[in-house]
Design a protein around this motif. Structure first.
Motif, short mmCIF file in Angstrom:
data_model
loop_
_atom_site.label_atom_id
_atom_site.label_comp_id
_atom_site.label_asym_id
_atom_site.label_seq_id
_atom_site.Cartn_x
_atom_site.Cartn_y
_atom_site.Cartn_z
N SER A 40 54.65 36.26 40.04
CA SER A 40 54.20 35.38 38.95
C SER A 40 52.83 35.81 38.45
N GLY A 41 52.56 35.43 37.22
CA GLY A 41 51.26 35.69 36.60
C GLY A 41 51.16 34.86 35.34
N VAL A 42 50.00 34.85 34.72
CA VAL A 42 49.80 34.03 33.53
C VAL A 42 50.57 34.59 32.33
N GLN A 46 51.81 44.39 30.42
CA GLN A 46 52.28 45.63 31.05
C GLN A 46 51.81 45.72 32.49
N ALA A 47 50.56 45.29 32.74
CA ALA A 47 50.02 45.36 34.10
C ALA A 47 50.80 44.47 35.06
N LEU A 48 51.22 43.30 34.61
CA LEU A 48 52.00 42.42 35.48
C LEU A 48 53.38 43.01 35.75
N ILE A 49 53.98 43.59 34.73
CA ILE A 49 55.28 44.23 34.92
C ILE A 49 55.19 45.34 35.97
N GLU A 50 54.14 46.16 35.87
CA GLU A 50 53.98 47.25 36.83
C GLU A 50 53.74 46.71 38.23
N ALA A 51 53.00 45.61 38.35
CA ALA A 51 52.78 45.00 39.66
C ALA A 51 54.09 44.48 40.25
N GLU A 220 44.56 28.39 32.82
CA GLU A 220 46.02 28.38 32.92
C GLU A 220 46.55 29.24 34.07
N ARG A 221 45.73 29.46 35.07
CA ARG A 221 46.16 30.24 36.23
C ARG A 221 46.95 29.42 37.25
N GLU A 243 46.90 38.01 40.21
CA GLU A 243 45.78 37.64 39.35
C GLU A 243 45.27 38.88 38.63
N LEU A 244 45.34 38.87 37.31
CA LEU A 244 44.85 39.96 36.48
C LEU A 244 43.70 39.43 35.64
#
Length: 248
Positions: A40-42, A46-51, A220-221, A243-244
């Motif tokens: 999960s992420g906010v 692209q960074a969340l997809i890679e994570a 909104e985290r 968390e990004l």
């Protein structure tokens, strides 16, 4: 757990059908049929997809997904790259916007209140988007701003007299600055949201309500983390929050 069953359960839990939103809530991109691990992420960046790919996740859970009203329909550039990575790796994308803001248990607003250690005393609307709390003691706007900044780990922007005495506060996460007039009408001392607009300053100057801009991402985290934890506890699905950093 089956993906389709999870989507149905979340739609019921978050009461998705009650909201007229700017984007589709629920399953936005369909991936593999079984879900054992969720990242999960906010925002579905692209960074969340890679994570999520690195974590070998089956699905991504976010507050800010895709297909916003008014956006270009063409699948090019950033949109093409993001969708390509999701589809290539068979990753599902689940996104919940307004339903996650307003939910009474895992919602962004109620979770932000918990971060500030405030108890909701009432709401200024019928969608539970504008909670109000009474502070434990009267404090100055500057002191309240310091409390908000400390809790969120970023410097909040204060609009109003720093020495103004405040006791009641209303809040709404994200880009909710347009709600300030409802807060003014209710006679609440301070309104907190994520973002601020040019006209917000003039409203503050011409009324008795101060304003604190605490960051869209920063406010909104917490809802998506709470929802991910709820999924993990109820269905035994592994949940990882990523968390990004985002200065906005």
């Amino acid at each position: 757990m089956e993906l389709n069953l999870l989507v149905t359960e979340l739609a019921n839990f978050l009461q998705v059908g009650k909201f007229q939103d700017y984007c589709p809530n629920g399953l936005q991109i369909e991936g593999r049929p079984q879900v054992r691990r969720i990242v999960s992420g906010v925002t579905a960046s692209q960074a969340l997809i890679e994570a999520a790919i690195a974590a070998d996740a089956d699905a991504i859970l976010v507050h800010h997904g895709y297909f916003w009203r008014g956006e270009a329909a063409e699948v090019t550039g950033l949109k093409r790259q993001r969708l390509k990575r999701l589809l290539t790796h068979d990753l599902s994308l689940l996104a919940y916007h307004l339903p996650l803001d307003a939910h009474a248990e895992v919602g962004n607003n109620v979770q932000l209140g918990k971060v500030f250690e405030w108890s909701v005393t009432r709401y200024l609307d019928d969608k539970n988007m504008l909670p109000v709390a009474e502070l434990p003691q009267v404090m100055t706007l500057a002191q309240l701003g310091e409390h908000v900044s400390t809790c969120l780990g970023r410097q909040a922007q204060l609009l109003g007299d720093p020495q103004k005495q405040v006791r009641t506060v209303a809040w709404c996460t994200g880009a909710a600055q347009s709600y300030i007039q409802q807060v003014v009408n209710a006679g609440v001392d301070v309104f907190i949201s994520g973002e601020v607009s040019e006209q917000t300053w003039h409203t503050v100057c011409e009324t008795d309500t101060a304003y604190i801009s605490a960051g869209h991402h920063a406010t909104e985290r917490y809802g998506v983390q709470a929802l991910g934890q709820w999924i993990a506890e109820k269905y035994g699905i592994e949940h990882i929050y990523v968390e990004l950093d985002n200065p906005v």
